[in-house]
Design a protein around this motif. Structure first.
Motif, PDB file in Angstrom:
ATOM      1  N   ALA A  80       0.834  -1.206   0.000  1.00 27.76           N
ATOM      2  CA  ALA A  80       0.000   0.000   0.000  1.00 27.76           C
ATOM      3  C   ALA A  80       0.868   1.255   0.000  1.00 27.76           C
ATOM      4  CB  ALA A  80      -0.943  -0.010   1.206  1.00 27.76           C
ATOM      5  N   GLY A  81       1.952   1.228   0.760  1.00 28.08           N
ATOM      6  CA  GLY A  81       2.866   2.367   0.781  1.00 28.08           C
ATOM      7  C   GLY A  81       3.553   2.580  -0.556  1.00 28.08           C
ATOM      8  N   LEU A  82       3.959   1.483  -1.195  1.00 26.62           N
ATOM      9  CA  LEU A  82       4.559   1.598  -2.528  1.00 26.62           C
ATOM     10  C   LEU A  82       3.556   2.164  -3.522  1.00 26.62           C
ATOM     11  CD1 LEU A  82       6.690  -1.656  -2.845  1.00 26.62           C
ATOM     12  CD2 LEU A  82       7.511   0.702  -2.909  1.00 26.62           C
ATOM     13  N   PHE A  83       2.292   1.749  -3.383  1.00 31.47           N
ATOM     14  CA  PHE A  83       1.270   2.320  -4.255  1.00 31.47           C
ATOM     15  C   PHE A  83       1.242   3.839  -4.094  1.00 31.47           C
ATOM     16  CE2 PHE A  83      -2.749   4.353  -4.748  1.00 31.47           C
ATOM     17  CZ  PHE A  83      -3.059   4.035  -6.060  1.00 31.47           C
ATOM     18  N   ASN A  84       1.142   4.325  -2.857  1.00 27.02           N
ATOM     19  CA  ASN A  84       1.072   5.770  -2.619  1.00 27.02           C
ATOM     20  C   ASN A  84       2.298   6.486  -3.165  1.00 27.02           C
ATOM     21  OD1 ASN A  84      -1.307   5.273  -1.263  1.00 27.02           O
ATOM     22  ND2 ASN A  84      -0.651   6.180   0.663  1.00 27.02           N
ATOM     23  N   LEU A  85       3.455   5.914  -2.943  1.00 23.82           N
ATOM     24  CA  LEU A  85       4.691   6.551  -3.381  1.00 23.82           C
ATOM     25  C   LEU A  85       4.775   6.614  -4.909  1.00 23.82           C
ATOM     26  CD1 LEU A  85       7.017   7.785  -1.798  1.00 23.82           C
ATOM     27  CD2 LEU A  85       8.228   5.627  -2.019  1.00 23.82           C
ATOM     28  N   VAL A  86       4.556   5.483  -5.568  1.00 23.31           N
ATOM     29  CA  VAL A  86       4.672   5.435  -7.031  1.00 23.31           C
ATOM     30  C   VAL A  86       3.560   6.243  -7.693  1.00 23.31           C
ATOM     31  CG1 VAL A  86       4.566   3.895  -9.041  1.00 23.31           C
ATOM     32  CG2 VAL A  86       5.927   3.255  -7.047  1.00 23.31           C
ATOM     33  N   GLU A  87       2.326   6.034  -7.273  1.00 20.84           N
ATOM     34  CA  GLU A  87       1.201   6.759  -7.877  1.00 20.84           C
ATOM     35  C   GLU A  87       1.332   8.251  -7.617  1.00 20.84           C
ATOM     36  OE1 GLU A  87      -2.726   8.557  -8.466  1.00 20.84           O
ATOM     37  OE2 GLU A  87      -1.736   8.379  -6.512  1.00 20.84           O
ATOM     38  N   GLY A  88       1.757   8.612  -6.416  1.00 14.85           N
ATOM     39  CA  GLY A  88       1.916  10.021  -6.095  1.00 14.85           C
ATOM     40  C   GLY A  88       2.991  10.698  -6.926  1.00 14.85           C
ATOM     41  N   ILE A  89       4.131  10.022  -7.077  1.00 14.94           N
ATOM     42  CA  ILE A  89       5.217  10.600  -7.881  1.00 14.94           C
ATOM     43  C   ILE A  89       4.804  10.689  -9.344  1.00 14.94           C
ATOM     44  CG2 ILE A  89       7.547  10.179  -8.768  1.00 14.94           C
ATOM     45  CD1 ILE A  89       8.231   9.047  -5.954  1.00 14.94           C
ATOM     46  N   LEU A  90       4.260   9.588  -9.876  1.00 14.69           N
ATOM     47  CA  LEU A  90       3.896   9.578 -11.301  1.00 14.69           C
ATOM     48  C   LEU A  90       2.743  10.525 -11.626  1.00 14.69           C
ATOM     49  CD1 LEU A  90       4.081   5.789 -12.288  1.00 14.69           C
ATOM     50  CD2 LEU A  90       5.589   7.639 -13.014  1.00 14.69           C
ATOM     51  N   ASP A  91       1.592  10.300 -10.974  1.00 14.97           N
ATOM     52  CA  ASP A  91       0.380  11.028 -11.363  1.00 14.97           C
ATOM     53  C   ASP A  91       0.320  12.457 -10.838  1.00 14.97           C
ATOM     54  OD1 ASP A  91      -0.395   8.768 -12.701  1.00 14.97           O
ATOM     55  OD2 ASP A  91      -1.813   8.098 -11.180  1.00 14.97           O
ATOM     56  N   HIS A  92       0.809  12.679  -9.629  1.00 12.20           N
ATOM     57  CA  HIS A  92       0.711  14.014  -9.038  1.00 12.20           C
ATOM     58  C   HIS A  92       1.847  14.927  -9.497  1.00 12.20           C
ATOM     59  CE1 HIS A  92      -1.433  12.003  -5.338  1.00 12.20           C
ATOM     60  NE2 HIS A  92      -2.065  11.777  -6.475  1.00 12.20           N
ATOM     61  N   HIS A  93       3.056  14.369  -9.617  1.00 14.95           N
ATOM     62  CA  HIS A  93       4.217  15.219  -9.869  1.00 14.95           C
ATOM     63  C   HIS A  93       4.769  15.124 -11.293  1.00 14.95           C
ATOM     64  CE1 HIS A  93       4.381  16.469  -5.693  1.00 14.95           C
ATOM     65  NE2 HIS A  93       4.119  15.210  -5.376  1.00 14.95           N
ATOM     66  N   LEU A  94       5.031  13.925 -11.780  1.00 14.29           N
ATOM     67  CA  LEU A  94       5.635  13.807 -13.114  1.00 14.29           C
ATOM     68  C   LEU A  94       4.633  14.039 -14.245  1.00 14.29           C
ATOM     69  CD1 LEU A  94       8.058  10.775 -12.590  1.00 14.29           C
ATOM     70  CD2 LEU A  94       8.594  13.218 -12.587  1.00 14.29           C
ATOM     71  N   LEU A  95       3.501  13.319 -14.214  1.00 14.20           N
ATOM     72  CA  LEU A  95       2.507  13.469 -15.280  1.00 14.20           C
ATOM     73  C   LEU A  95       1.544  14.624 -15.025  1.00 14.20           C
ATOM     74  CD1 LEU A  95       1.652   9.690 -15.889  1.00 14.20           C
ATOM     75  CD2 LEU A  95       3.206  11.151 -17.207  1.00 14.20           C
ATOM     76  N   GLY A  96       1.313  14.931 -13.768  1.00 16.21           N
ATOM     77  CA  GLY A  96       0.404  16.025 -13.410  1.00 16.21           C
ATOM     78  C   GLY A  96      -1.040  15.804 -13.853  1.00 16.21           C
ATOM     79  N   ILE A  97      -1.483  14.540 -13.915  1.00 10.66           N
ATOM     80  CA  ILE A  97      -2.856  14.282 -14.398  1.00 10.66           C
ATOM     81  C   ILE A  97      -3.907  14.552 -13.328  1.00 10.66           C
ATOM     82  CG2 ILE A  97      -2.147  12.696 -16.222  1.00 10.66           C
ATOM     83  CD1 ILE A  97      -2.971  10.364 -14.450  1.00 10.66           C
ATOM     84  N   HIS A  98      -3.506  14.582 -12.085  1.00 11.20           N
ATOM     85  CA  HIS A  98      -4.386  15.009 -10.996  1.00 11.20           C
ATOM     86  C   HIS A  98      -3.544  15.283  -9.752  1.00 11.20           C
ATOM     87  CE1 HIS A  98      -4.463  10.543 -10.136  1.00 11.20           C
ATOM     88  NE2 HIS A  98      -4.218  11.004  -8.934  1.00 11.20           N
ATOM     89  N   HIS A  99      -4.157  15.933  -8.797  1.00  8.88           N
ATOM     90  CA  HIS A  99      -3.547  16.159  -7.489  1.00  8.88           C
ATOM     91  C   HIS A  99      -4.480  15.573  -6.451  1.00  8.88           C
ATOM     92  CE1 HIS A  99      -0.360  18.714  -9.040  1.00  8.88           C
ATOM     93  NE2 HIS A  99      -1.273  19.238  -9.846  1.00  8.88           N
ATOM     94  N   LEU A 100      -3.941  15.236  -5.299  1.00  7.30           N
ATOM     95  CA  LEU A 100      -4.780  14.613  -4.282  1.00  7.30           C
ATOM     96  C   LEU A 100      -5.977  15.504  -3.964  1.00  7.30           C
ATOM     97  CD1 LEU A 100      -5.132  12.205  -2.345  1.00  7.30           C
ATOM     98  CD2 LEU A 100      -4.014  13.596  -0.614  1.00  7.30           C
ATOM     99  N   LYS A 101      -5.708  16.751  -3.637  1.00  2.58           N
ATOM    100  CA  LYS A 101      -6.783  17.715  -3.357  1.00  2.58           C
ATOM    101  C   LYS A 101      -6.397  19.021  -4.049  1.00  2.58           C
ATOM    102  CE  LYS A 101      -9.804  19.172   0.339  1.00  2.58           C
ATOM    103  NZ  LYS A 101     -10.064  20.563   0.295  1.00  2.58           N
ATOM    104  N   LEU A 117       0.065  21.215  -3.143  1.00  2.00           N
ATOM    105  CA  LEU A 117       1.395  20.612  -3.012  1.00  2.00           C
ATOM    106  C   LEU A 117       1.543  19.945  -1.643  1.00  2.00           C
ATOM    107  CD1 LEU A 117       4.223  20.009  -4.081  1.00  2.00           C
ATOM    108  CD2 LEU A 117       4.947  22.255  -3.198  1.00  2.00           C
ATOM    109  N   LEU A 118       1.037  20.587  -0.592  1.00  2.00           N
ATOM    110  CA  LEU A 118       1.110  19.987   0.737  1.00  2.00           C
ATOM    111  C   LEU A 118       0.316  18.682   0.798  1.00  2.00           C
ATOM    112  CD1 LEU A 118       0.884  23.098   3.095  1.00  2.00           C
ATOM    113  CD2 LEU A 118       2.873  21.671   2.596  1.00  2.00           C
ATOM    114  N   TRP A 119      -0.866  18.663   0.186  1.00  2.00           N
ATOM    115  CA  TRP A 119      -1.673  17.437   0.144  1.00  2.00           C
ATOM    116  C   TRP A 119      -0.908  16.338  -0.599  1.00  2.00           C
ATOM    117  CZ3 TRP A 119      -5.675  16.403   3.094  1.00  2.00           C
ATOM    118  CH2 TRP A 119      -6.445  17.446   3.600  1.00  2.00           C
ATOM    119  N   ASP A 120      -0.303  16.692  -1.740  1.00  2.00           N
ATOM    120  CA  ASP A 120       0.446  15.709  -2.523  1.00  2.00           C
ATOM    121  C   ASP A 120       1.659  15.193  -1.747  1.00  2.00           C
ATOM    122  OD1 ASP A 120      -1.337  15.954  -4.624  1.00  2.00           O
ATOM    123  OD2 ASP A 120      -0.031  17.252  -5.822  1.00  2.00           O
ATOM    124  N   LEU A 121       2.351  16.085  -1.063  1.00  2.00           N
ATOM    125  CA  LEU A 121       3.506  15.662  -0.262  1.00  2.00           C
ATOM    126  C   LEU A 121       3.073  14.805   0.929  1.00  2.00           C
ATOM    127  CD1 LEU A 121       5.687  18.912  -0.335  1.00  2.00           C
ATOM    128  CD2 LEU A 121       6.038  16.785  -1.634  1.00  2.00           C
TER     129      LEU A 121
END
Length: 177
Positions: A117-138, A144-148
């Motif tokens: 579950a932690g790897l999911f959060n780390l990989v999905e967060g880095i890819l989708d939130h930061h690298l691809l920018g397809i969405h942010h958590l909130k 940025l604080l929510w994503d971090l």
């Protein structure tokens, strides 16, 4: 003062060195199940219940019918991937249960689930939130604080998972997973 050694303990330790049990199949099953369940948690809680974001909400707003259709489709693909990971994890767990040489431990399995579950959060967060920018958590203020924070939750889950696995392996005298 002289310490006494339990002969049964010495015998079981010697047997463990000769025929070591392996946690590897159990860890792999828990890891894959944890990845799938981490994805389901994200999709159910953040996409559906809280409705903070959808899969492509930074690409296309969900405020139009076309945007909602695209985001619902993306969420569906995301859940399909989570479901497939879960099925693979169940199969791996079943297969691990068929092997008499493999060790079983609820603590190792829980650790592996948390690790996944932690790897999911780390990989999905880095890819989708930061690298691809397809969405942010909130999206919005403090996104940025929510994503971090999401990444931090991944690191925390990974750390707890690794500690649980290592503690059990140390107690059982197992040197490798």
């Amino acid at each position: 003062m002289m310490e006494t050694t339990n002969p049964a303990s010495v015998s079981s330790q010697a047997q463990a060195r000769e025929n070591p049990l392996s946690y590897r199949p159990l860890i792999l099953a828990g890891l894959v199940l944890g990845l799938g369940q981490g994805g389901f948690f994200d999709g159910i809680v953040f996409h559906q219940l809280l409705q903070w974001h959808h899969m492509f909400s930074s690409i296309e707003t969900d405020m139009t019918i076309a945007g909602m259709e695209l985001n619902t489709f993306g969420d569906g693909l995301f859940h399909l991937f989570d479901w497939l990971l879960t099925l693979v994890g169940i199969f791996l767990l079943w297969r691990a249960g068929q092997q008499a040489k493999d060790a079983w431990s609820g603590r190792v399995f829980l650790g592996a689930l948390l690790l996944g579950a932690g790897l999911f959060n780390l990989v999905e967060g880095i890819l989708d939130h930061h690298l691809l920018g397809i969405h942010h958590l909130k999206p919005g203020a403090h996104e940025l604080l929510w994503d971090l924070g999401f990444l931090g939750s991944g690191v925390l889950l990974i750390s707890i998972g690794v500690l649980l696995i290592q503690a059990t392996m140390k107690e059982s005298g197992t040197l490798t997973p």
